[in-house]
Design an enzyme around this catalytic site. Structure first.
Site, short mmCIF file in Angstrom:
data_model
loop_
_atom_site.label_atom_id
_atom_site.label_comp_id
_atom_site.label_asym_id
_atom_site.label_seq_id
_atom_site.Cartn_x
_atom_site.Cartn_y
_atom_site.Cartn_z
N SER A 73 12.92 24.51 22.51
CA SER A 73 14.17 25.46 22.80
C SER A 73 14.95 25.40 21.24
O SER A 73 14.47 25.28 20.13
CB SER A 73 14.91 24.65 23.70
OG SER A 73 15.98 25.23 24.14
N TYR A 88 17.01 35.96 19.49
CA TYR A 88 16.39 34.47 19.26
C TYR A 88 17.32 33.58 20.25
O TYR A 88 16.53 32.91 20.89
CB TYR A 88 16.77 33.82 17.76
CG TYR A 88 16.45 32.51 17.68
CD1 TYR A 88 15.06 32.41 17.33
CD2 TYR A 88 17.24 31.46 17.54
CE1 TYR A 88 14.41 30.99 17.09
CE2 TYR A 88 16.84 30.04 17.46
CZ TYR A 88 15.33 29.86 17.18
OH TYR A 88 14.96 28.68 17.09
N LYS A 93 15.23 31.71 23.61
CA LYS A 93 15.36 30.37 23.73
C LYS A 93 15.91 29.79 25.05
O LYS A 93 15.42 28.74 25.43
CB LYS A 93 16.04 29.53 22.45
CG LYS A 93 15.28 29.69 21.17
CD LYS A 93 13.86 29.17 21.26
CE LYS A 93 13.17 28.99 19.99
NZ LYS A 93 11.77 28.41 20.15
#
Length: 261
Positions: free
Chosen positions: A130, A154, A158
């Site tokens: 993560s 992004y 995540k």
């Protein structure tokens, strides 16, 4: 006892250092990368008992082939570390029109994990990378129907992997354990250098927590949890991951899209 450990994205950065350290401890390491040249170099550098697998995780056909190759050679996988990730890329769209960040950071590890689950024992572990960068997921962007900037794609990808970590853990009450880990912000990886233009912090910070998440007793009973290495302990992810409606919608979309890839 020696473990069989698959680490995606293990030809450089945190993945390579983690692989090198675990191999030195006597574990069998299954390396993964996109470049045969880099895989060969990593295998030589790491030594020990290693195998190399090539796959472009932005292509689900490659993910499927990777899983098939591993299933053909192994009937047991003790640890899967879904380490591979991308942030800033030259081409942000796959040939199918999906955002590459979602494909590599969210969908590929989901598909790979699902394919390999039959050979991961109940006492095994799945460690998902993560990040401190997390944001509520725009379902249309995840489906490739709208565009995001680099950071948005992004951060959302995540959060999405953090959500499916928790949901998969819920579906596997008897194991294997599934955890999400922020290995540390702005570590000295190629992704950080290219994405943020900074040298970054010591990679061993990230490699150490990945090894602990993979093997240490401190992660016993932690399935579904999120570990934030910036604060040095288990923590709550972004609030959106804790919203049942949002989490359910994201999971439904992940399963729906994965079934069509």
């Amino acid at each position: 006892m020696s473990k069989i450990i698959l680490i995606t994205g293990s030809t450089d950065g945190i993945g390579l250092l983690t692989a090198k350290t675990l191999a030195a401890q006597g574990h069998t390491i299954l390396l993964h990368g996109r470049s045969q040249t880099k895989l060969d170099a990593a295998k030589d550098e790491i030594g020990g008992t290693t195998e190399a697998y090539i796959a472009d995780l932005s292509k689900i056909s490659d993910v499927e082939n990777l899983a098939s190759e591993i299933l053909a050679r192994h009937d047991r996988l003790d640890v899967l570390i879904n380490n591979a990730g991308v942030y800033k890329v030259p081409q942000t769209r796959t040939s199918d029109g999906f955002d590459v960040r979602f494909m590599v950071n969210t969908f590929a590890p989901w598909v790979l994990t699902q394919r390999l689950l039959p050979i991961i024992p109940q006492e095994g572990r799945i460690v998902n990378l993560s990040s401190a960068a997390q944001a509520a997921v725009d379902l249309s962007a995840m489906a490739g129907q709208s565009a995001l900037d680099d950071f948005g794609a992004y951060a959302q990808s995540k959060l999405a992997i953090t959500i499916w970590t928790k949901e998969l853990a819920r579906a596997l009450p008897d194991g294997p354990s599934v955890v999400a880990v922020n290995p540390g912000s702005l570590l000295a990886s190629k992704m950080v250098k290219e994405g943020f233009g900074v040298a970054g912090n010591d990679l061993s910070i990230g490699a150490d927590i990945l090894m602990r998440a993979a093997l240490s007793s401190e992660f016993d009973g932690a399935s579904g949890a999120y570990f934030d290495n910036d604060s040095g302990g288990f923590a709550q992810p972004h609030a959106a991951a804790l919203d049942p409606d949002h989490a359910n919608a994201v999971m439904k979309k992940i399963e729906e899209i994965s079934a069509t890839l």
